[in-house]
Design a protein around this motif. Structure first.
Motif, PDB file in Angstrom:
ATOM      1  N   ALA A  80       0.819  -1.211   0.000  1.00 29.33           N
ATOM      2  CA  ALA A  80       0.000   0.000   0.000  1.00 29.33           C
ATOM      3  C   ALA A  80       0.856   1.266   0.000  1.00 29.33           C
ATOM      4  CB  ALA A  80      -0.930   0.013   1.211  1.00 29.33           C
TER       5      ALA A  80
ATOM      6  N   GLU B 180     -13.581   0.035   4.621  1.00 27.59           N
ATOM      7  CA  GLU B 180     -12.556  -0.940   4.228  1.00 27.59           C
ATOM      8  C   GLU B 180     -12.540  -1.153   2.718  1.00 27.59           C
ATOM      9  OE1 GLU B 180     -13.563  -1.748   8.497  1.00 27.59           O
ATOM     10  OE2 GLU B 180     -14.651  -1.181   6.691  1.00 27.59           O
TER      11      GLU B 180
ATOM     12  N   GLY C 103      -9.377   0.005   0.295  1.00 29.42           N
ATOM     13  CA  GLY C 103      -8.691  -1.019  -0.490  1.00 29.42           C
ATOM     14  C   GLY C 103      -8.780  -0.778  -1.978  1.00 29.42           C
TER      15      GLY C 103
ATOM     16  N   SER D 193      -5.482   0.135  -4.365  1.00 29.20           N
ATOM     17  CA  SER D 193      -5.129  -0.812  -5.434  1.00 29.20           C
ATOM     18  C   SER D 193      -5.435  -0.266  -6.823  1.00 29.20           C
ATOM     19  CB  SER D 193      -5.863  -2.146  -5.235  1.00 29.20           C
ATOM     20  OG  SER D 193      -7.265  -1.975  -5.365  1.00 29.20           O
TER      21      SER D 193
ATOM     22  N   TYR E  66      -4.920  -7.040   0.198  1.00 31.34           N
ATOM     23  CA  TYR E  66      -6.026  -7.700   0.883  1.00 31.34           C
ATOM     24  C   TYR E  66      -6.133  -7.178   2.308  1.00 31.34           C
ATOM     25  CZ  TYR E  66      -2.245 -10.694   2.733  1.00 31.34           C
ATOM     26  OH  TYR E  66      -1.100 -11.165   3.318  1.00 31.34           O
ATOM     27  N   ASP E  67      -7.295  -7.443   2.926  1.00 33.17           N
ATOM     28  CA  ASP E  67      -7.456  -7.246   4.358  1.00 33.17           C
ATOM     29  C   ASP E  67      -8.126  -8.496   4.923  1.00 33.17           C
ATOM     30  OD1 ASP E  67     -10.199  -7.059   3.847  1.00 33.17           O
ATOM     31  OD2 ASP E  67     -10.311  -4.898   4.142  1.00 33.17           O
TER      32      ASP E  67
ATOM     33  N   PHE F  55      -8.365  -7.154  -2.937  1.00 37.94           N
ATOM     34  CA  PHE F  55      -8.448  -5.957  -3.770  1.00 37.94           C
ATOM     35  C   PHE F  55      -7.488  -6.106  -4.944  1.00 37.94           C
ATOM     36  CE2 PHE F  55      -9.119  -4.614   0.668  1.00 37.94           C
ATOM     37  CZ  PHE F  55     -10.423  -4.147   0.577  1.00 37.94           C
TER      38      PHE F  55
ATOM     39  N   SER G 226     -12.963  -4.866  -5.554  1.00 41.85           N
ATOM     40  CA  SER G 226     -12.905  -5.594  -4.292  1.00 41.85           C
ATOM     41  C   SER G 226     -13.783  -6.830  -4.358  1.00 41.85           C
ATOM     42  CB  SER G 226     -13.356  -4.691  -3.137  1.00 41.85           C
ATOM     43  OG  SER G 226     -14.682  -4.227  -3.348  1.00 41.85           O
TER      44      SER G 226
END
Length: 374
Positions: A115, A276, A280, A284, A314-315, A320, A325
């Motif tokens: 990121a 979120e 993301g 991205s 990702y989370d 992403f 997403s």
């Protein structure tokens, strides 16, 4: 990457030690960070790249009397000064998106979160070429690729800039240290450390830069993305004011409209995973000048690699990729996280993928986001 293994790239420090002792804190000079390093992109290829559409490039010329001239690309070879003329520089941004070897080099710095990692810029300069004393708002690694460059650096307190210049050149640069970098040497600088690099003869410097989003810009972007969330009610909630009285000052915005606006923002923030998803997708999202070449729709693959222009993160709940997403969980989420971390999946990895995961990879293959790794 093993973050606890000493790295020649960091002068024998582990990635963990570097991030703890130097990142965002103090400079680090590493002699022969890449021993015997030879520029993977020759001068002719770089200057040709500066003339291509879709490649971000700039020409900077230092004129008499501390004056500067800035030109934006595409830069045809005939528009560039003679190589024998001193004091000019070509900067080519995002070279990692256009060249496989530059992309491979950038991967060595993935001990910093994806990121934050931005791109690899190459600076080509003739003798005495540079861009003047300046500071960056982001961290940067300066890797010498060809020739020599003399760097002067300092913790600058006075950040005022010379007025009327096309470049952000410091008015009162106060250097504290000086180094001459040769091929393979590297200098790391935290944000706002002032620096001035001047070529000693013809030289090339590779700059590994990082993203530092501006808070206000990030806030605007997230609000825009959250306002586009797909979970809209079937019946839109529209502002109503049945108790509005007649007014003698019609230009005054009603207080009830401010209340309605506040509730709209609260609703957007309260939406599960909305923030979120927005963050993301923003992180991205490829740069505006990036495009992908569509893969063969009938293509088959036994292993895959991410296209070098693809940004994938990702989370805990999402995958992403290139501004999109996907909710993910279980075995498929583990597989996609491995793809994001290592930028590749082997035949053995794909053997464990579900039909849904293979279908998704196939759609990314068609879009040019992933390539066959065979």
């Amino acid at each position: 990457m093993d973050i606890n293994t000493p790295l020649t790239l960091l002068g024998g420090l582990t990635a963990s030690q570097f991030m703890r002792k130097h990142w965002h804190k103090k400079p680090l000079l590493v002699r022969q960070a890449i021993p015997g390093f030879k520029a993977p992109i020759p001068r002719a290829r770089l200057l040709a790249m500066a003339g291509e559409e879709g490649v971000e490039s700039r020409l900077i010329q230092q004129l008499e009397g501390d004056n500067w001239k800035l030109s934006h690309g595409p830069l045809s070879r005939r528009s560039l000064p003679a190589l024998t003329k001193p004091g000019w520089t070509v900067l080519v941004q995002g070279v990692d998106m256009h060249d496989a070897k530059a992309h491979e080099l950038l991967q060595q710095f993935r001990f910093v979160p994806e990121a934050r990692l931005d791109d690899l810029m190459i600076s080509f300069a003739t003798d005495q070429g540079g861009v003047g004393p300046h500071f960056d708002s982001y961290d940067v690694f300066l890797l010498q690729a060809h020739g020599k460059r003399r760097w002067r650096i300092g913790r600058q307190k006075d950040l005022s800039l010379q007025p009327g210049k096309p470049l952000k050149v410091l008015s009162h640069f106060e250097p504290e240290e000086e180094f001459v970098l040769e091929p393979g040497d590297m200098l790391y600088l935290p944000p706002k450390w002032a620096h001035d690099g001047v070529a000693e003869g013809e030289c090339m410097t590779y700059s590994i830069g990082f993203r530092s989003p501006d808070r206000s810009e990030l806030g605007r972007e997230l609000l825009l993305r959250m306002s586009d969330e797909p979970d809209e009610p079937e019946t839109p909630v529209i502002y109503r004011d049945p108790k509005q009285e007649a007014v003698s000052n019609p230009a005054l915005i009603p207080e009830a409209m401010y209340d309605f606006a506040r509730e709209a923002l609260k609703k957007a923030m309260a939406e599960p995973l909305a923030l979120e998803r927005a963050l993301g997708e923003y992180l991205s999202d490829p740069k505006p000048n990036v495009w992908f070449e569509h893969g063969d729709e009938n293509g088959m693959f036994e292993s895959v690699v991410l296209d070098r222009r693809t940004r994938m993160m990702y989370d805990a709940k999402h995958i992403f990729i290139n501004g999109e997403s996907y909710l993910a969980g279980g075995r498929d989420a583990t597989l996609m996280r491995k793809l994001a971390d290592t930028r590749a999946l082997s035949r053995k990895d794909l053997a464990t993928a579900s039909d849904d995961a293979l279908e998704l990879l196939s759609s990314w293959f068609d879009a040019g986001w992933v390539r066959s790794g065979d």
